[in-house]
Design an enzyme around this catalytic site. Structure first.
Site, PDB file in Angstrom:
ATOM      1  N   ASP A  38       0.866  -1.182   0.000  1.00  0.00           N
ATOM      2  CA  ASP A  38       0.000   0.000   0.000  1.00  0.00           C
ATOM      3  C   ASP A  38       0.899   1.228   0.000  1.00  0.00           C
ATOM      4  O   ASP A  38       1.771   1.382   0.878  1.00  0.00           O
ATOM      5  CB  ASP A  38      -0.919  -0.022   1.240  1.00  0.00           C
ATOM      6  CG  ASP A  38      -1.929   1.107   1.232  1.00  0.00           C
ATOM      7  OD1 ASP A  38      -3.138   0.808   1.295  1.00  0.00           O
ATOM      8  OD2 ASP A  38      -1.506   2.290   1.185  1.00  0.00           O
ATOM      9  N   ILE A  39       0.699   2.086  -0.987  1.00  0.00           N
ATOM     10  CA  ILE A  39       1.548   3.288  -1.092  1.00  0.00           C
ATOM     11  C   ILE A  39       1.306   4.193   0.123  1.00  0.00           C
ATOM     12  O   ILE A  39       0.159   4.359   0.556  1.00  0.00           O
ATOM     13  CB  ILE A  39       1.252   4.042  -2.402  1.00  0.00           C
ATOM     14  CG1 ILE A  39       1.491   3.113  -3.607  1.00  0.00           C
ATOM     15  CG2 ILE A  39       2.124   5.294  -2.517  1.00  0.00           C
ATOM     16  CD1 ILE A  39       1.169   3.738  -4.947  1.00  0.00           C
ATOM     17  N   GLU A  69      -4.627   2.346  -4.243  1.00  0.00           N
ATOM     18  CA  GLU A  69      -3.165   2.240  -4.260  1.00  0.00           C
ATOM     19  C   GLU A  69      -2.733   1.006  -3.477  1.00  0.00           C
ATOM     20  O   GLU A  69      -1.709   1.001  -2.808  1.00  0.00           O
ATOM     21  CB  GLU A  69      -2.502   3.513  -3.706  1.00  0.00           C
ATOM     22  CG  GLU A  69      -3.353   4.350  -2.774  1.00  0.00           C
ATOM     23  CD  GLU A  69      -3.604   3.714  -1.421  1.00  0.00           C
ATOM     24  OE1 GLU A  69      -4.623   2.979  -1.312  1.00  0.00           O
ATOM     25  OE2 GLU A  69      -2.819   3.953  -0.480  1.00  0.00           O
TER      26      GLU A  69
HETATM   27  P1  GH3 Z   1      -1.649   5.496   4.036  1.00  0.00           P
HETATM   28  O1  GH3 Z   1      -0.210   5.780   4.105  1.00  0.00           O
HETATM   29  O2  GH3 Z   1      -2.241   5.271   5.383  1.00  0.00           O
HETATM   30  O3  GH3 Z   1      -1.931   4.366   3.101  1.00  0.00           O
HETATM   31  O4  GH3 Z   1      -2.339   6.799   3.468  1.00  0.00           O
HETATM   32  P2  GH3 Z   1      -2.967   7.013   2.052  1.00  0.00           P
HETATM   33  O5  GH3 Z   1      -3.180   8.452   1.852  1.00  0.00           O
HETATM   34  O6  GH3 Z   1      -2.119   6.331   1.027  1.00  0.00           O
HETATM   35  O7  GH3 Z   1      -4.309   6.182   2.168  1.00  0.00           O
HETATM   36  P3  GH3 Z   1      -5.802   6.521   1.870  1.00  0.00           P
HETATM   37  O8  GH3 Z   1      -6.475   5.173   1.784  1.00  0.00           O
HETATM   38  O9  GH3 Z   1      -6.355   7.488   2.870  1.00  0.00           O
HETATM   39  O10 GH3 Z   1      -5.861   7.220   0.467  1.00  0.00           O
HETATM   40  C1  GH3 Z   1      -5.744   6.527  -0.716  1.00  0.00           C
HETATM   41  C2  GH3 Z   1      -5.930   7.498  -1.847  1.00  0.00           C
HETATM   42  O11 GH3 Z   1      -5.737   6.896  -3.097  1.00  0.00           O
HETATM   43  C3  GH3 Z   1      -7.335   8.072  -1.909  1.00  0.00           C
HETATM   44  C4  GH3 Z   1      -7.650   8.184  -3.354  1.00  0.00           C
HETATM   45  O12 GH3 Z   1      -7.856   9.517  -3.735  1.00  0.00           O
HETATM   46  C5  GH3 Z   1      -6.407   7.670  -4.043  1.00  0.00           C
HETATM   47  N1  GH3 Z   1      -6.710   6.855  -5.217  1.00  0.00           N
HETATM   48  C6  GH3 Z   1      -7.377   5.695  -5.261  1.00  0.00           C
HETATM   49  N2  GH3 Z   1      -7.441   5.242  -6.546  1.00  0.00           N
HETATM   50  C7  GH3 Z   1      -6.796   6.147  -7.319  1.00  0.00           C
HETATM   51  C8  GH3 Z   1      -6.546   6.244  -8.727  1.00  0.00           C
HETATM   52  O13 GH3 Z   1      -6.909   5.377  -9.539  1.00  0.00           O
HETATM   53  N3  GH3 Z   1      -5.846   7.318  -9.169  1.00  0.00           N
HETATM   54  C9  GH3 Z   1      -5.399   8.279  -8.300  1.00  0.00           C
HETATM   55  N4  GH3 Z   1      -4.722   9.295  -8.793  1.00  0.00           N
HETATM   56  N5  GH3 Z   1      -5.658   8.210  -6.985  1.00  0.00           N
HETATM   57  C10 GH3 Z   1      -6.336   7.179  -6.476  1.00  0.00           C
HETATM   58 MG    MG Z   2      -1.953   4.250   1.102  1.00  0.00          MG
HETATM   59 MG    MG Z   3      -5.132   2.534   1.123  1.00  0.00          MG
END
Ligand code: GH3
Ligand code: MG
Ligand code: MG
Length: 475
Positions: A331-332, A374
């Protein structure tokens, strides 16, 4: 090869005659005595083939045929017109209405049975692709219903195997009307050279070659990998009907008798070219749909659905093979911030580059899928614990150690990822339980500072560990 055949004729004794012949070959026979009734039965009973009289009061055979061929639900059903008309002009009219062939009354038994068998065999192939296309549609990737009649006929590549120059000239002259690209070969060896070079949409084979047996050539084309799906039209003499019947029996698609009527030849060539292009389209639709159904469009990685199916197979195989299976969740870190600061577009670029790096760091038989957002999962078949630790650490480092090239002001962005891992040693695990355990480990990595690798049982993996790994450990 049993099949259901609809016999349509306004004269009852004609129906009875055909019914008796087809019954004796164990075909199921449905009957209709008018065009309207024929269309009803085609819709309600989906026969495998229609034998259609042309001259009927009310709606004639041409119209019935056109209606069957215009409807995407019924267009794939072969239609053979049965007619007392012997004019080539009428045959052309029928072919243009979409008929697959003609039989003249009184019906020659050999010709009838050869036709029925070959068209039904052909339909079975098309049906198979239709079923697969339906499956793809059910998976949620629908596409427009297409019929063979709508396929273009122009610019086909046609091979003419004929040793009489004037015949070659005549045939290619006719095909010029559709701007087809005609190539002539006087015999099998020359033909094979052309076939090796580039595939054809249609092959015309003379059954009256001086030096060679045209039928043997047909059989060769039917069994050759490169030409198996290419339609063939035989050109023969009326008194060579048994040869023609043998050709149809081995899967040759159509024939025409000498002297060749130009319009009829063109109509038959078009029918075959359309059918070939239609089948090619079904096949490529299927392949596209399939890849759309199992891959993630942004990153090109497998999607969750595919990963779950694949993992469930690996887990059930586990009981027998007992080779350890490694599962990693990635997980990024703080990815939301990337989007919030630089925009979704940069986020997407990061996801793509991230995916490429992960794929590049894996062995060929490992599998990586995008679970969503992610989050990614990596499946490592046949690993030791130690090897799984090395691979996981290498993945983490491959992200953290080199900034990702993307559309920020500097052109680069440093990101990190957290990794949770576990090893499945024996059978009896479900996909959900395995992913849940890996997720717990990922949570540990996140809670303890991110940019870390945490394994069930082993705990945190020291970053130095993968650097010390001998190359063969992780190749
Ligand atoms: P953590 O270190 O705890 O994982 O924090 P985080 O910010 O990586 O985790 P969080 O789950 O809060 O946020 C994930 C984000 O990924 C939210 C969403 O906007 C973004 N995201 C999800 N799918 C996509 C996509 O296909 N493209 C882009 N650009 N962003 C995406
Ligand atoms: Mg993340
Ligand atoms: Mg996440």
């Amino acid at each position: 090869m049993s099949a259901r055949i609809l016999v349509v004729d306004d004269i009852l004794p004609n129906i009875k005659l055909l019914e008796a012949r087809l019954n004796s070959e164990y075909y199921d026979v449905l009957t209709a005595t008018s065009g309207a009734e024929a269309l009803e039965k085609v819709a309600s009973d989906s026969p495998d083939m229609v034998l259609l009289d042309i001259m009927m009061p009310g709606m004639d055979g041409f119209e019935v045929c056109r209606k069957i061929k215009e409807n995407p639900r019924t267009a794939h059903i072969p239609v053979v017109m049965v007619t007392a008309l012997t004019e080539a002009e009428d045959r052309v009219r029928g072919l243009e209405a979409g008929a697959d062939d003609f039989l003249s009354k009184p019906i020659n038994d050999t010709a009838l049975m050869a036709r029925v068998r070959s068209l039904i065999r052909l339909k079975i192939t098309v049906d198979e692709w239709r079923v697969r296309e339906n499956t793809a549609n059910q998976l949620g990737v629908a596409n427009d219903q297409v019929t063979a009649m709508k396929e273009p006929v122009e610019h086909a590549r046609v091979l003419i195997i004929e040793d009489q120059d004037f015949e070659v000239e005549k045939l290619s002259g006719v095909l010029q009307r559709d701007r087809d690209d005609c190539i002539a070969a006087a015999g099998g060896a020359e033909a094979m050279r052309h076939i090796q070079a580039e595939p054809f949409d249609l092959v015309i084979v003379s059954l009256n070659l001086e030096e060679e047996d045209g039928l043997r050539l047909c059989s060769h084309l039917r069994s050759n990998e490169k030409t198996r799906a290419t339609p063939i039209i035989m050109i023969g003499l009326e008194d060579g009907m048994d040869k023609i019947a043998r050709g149809l029996e081995m899967g040759v698609h159509d024939y025409i008798l000498r002297p060749v009527d130009r319009n009829e030849f063109l109509a038959r060539a078009r029918t075959q070219i359309r059918r070939k292009r239609f089948q090619d389209r079904l096949r490529s639709n299927y392949e596209n749909n399939l890849s759309m159904a199992v891959t993630d469009p942004l990153t090109g990685l497998y999607n969750r659905r595919y990963m779950e199916t694949h993992l469930s197979q690996l887990l059930s195989r586990q009981e027998a093979h007992k080779k350890p299976l490694g599962i990693l969740l990635l997980d990024i870190d703080h990815f939301k911030k990337v989007n919030d600061t630089y925009g979704h577009h940069v986020g997407d670029e990061v996801l793509k580059e991230f995916s490429r790096r992960v794929s590049d760091s894996l062995r060929s038989f490992d599998l990586v899928a995008r679970l969503g957002g992610e989050e990614f999962v990596v499946i490592l078949p046949d690993v030791t614990e130690e090897k799984a630790h090395f691979i996981a650490e290498r993945l983490r480092a491959s992200i953290a150690e080199e900034p990702i090239s993307c559309g920020t002001d500097t052109g680069y962005l440093s990101i990190t990822t957290s990794v949770g891992g576990m090893i499945v040693h024996n059978g009896g695990h479900s996909v959900e339980s395995v992913l849940e355990r890996a997720d717990k480990c990922l949570y540990e990595a996140k809670e303890n500072g991110r940019n870390r690798t945490f394994f069930e049982k082993a705990g945190f993996i020291h970053p130095e560990k993968y650097r010390e790994a001998p190359r063969e450990m992780i190749e």
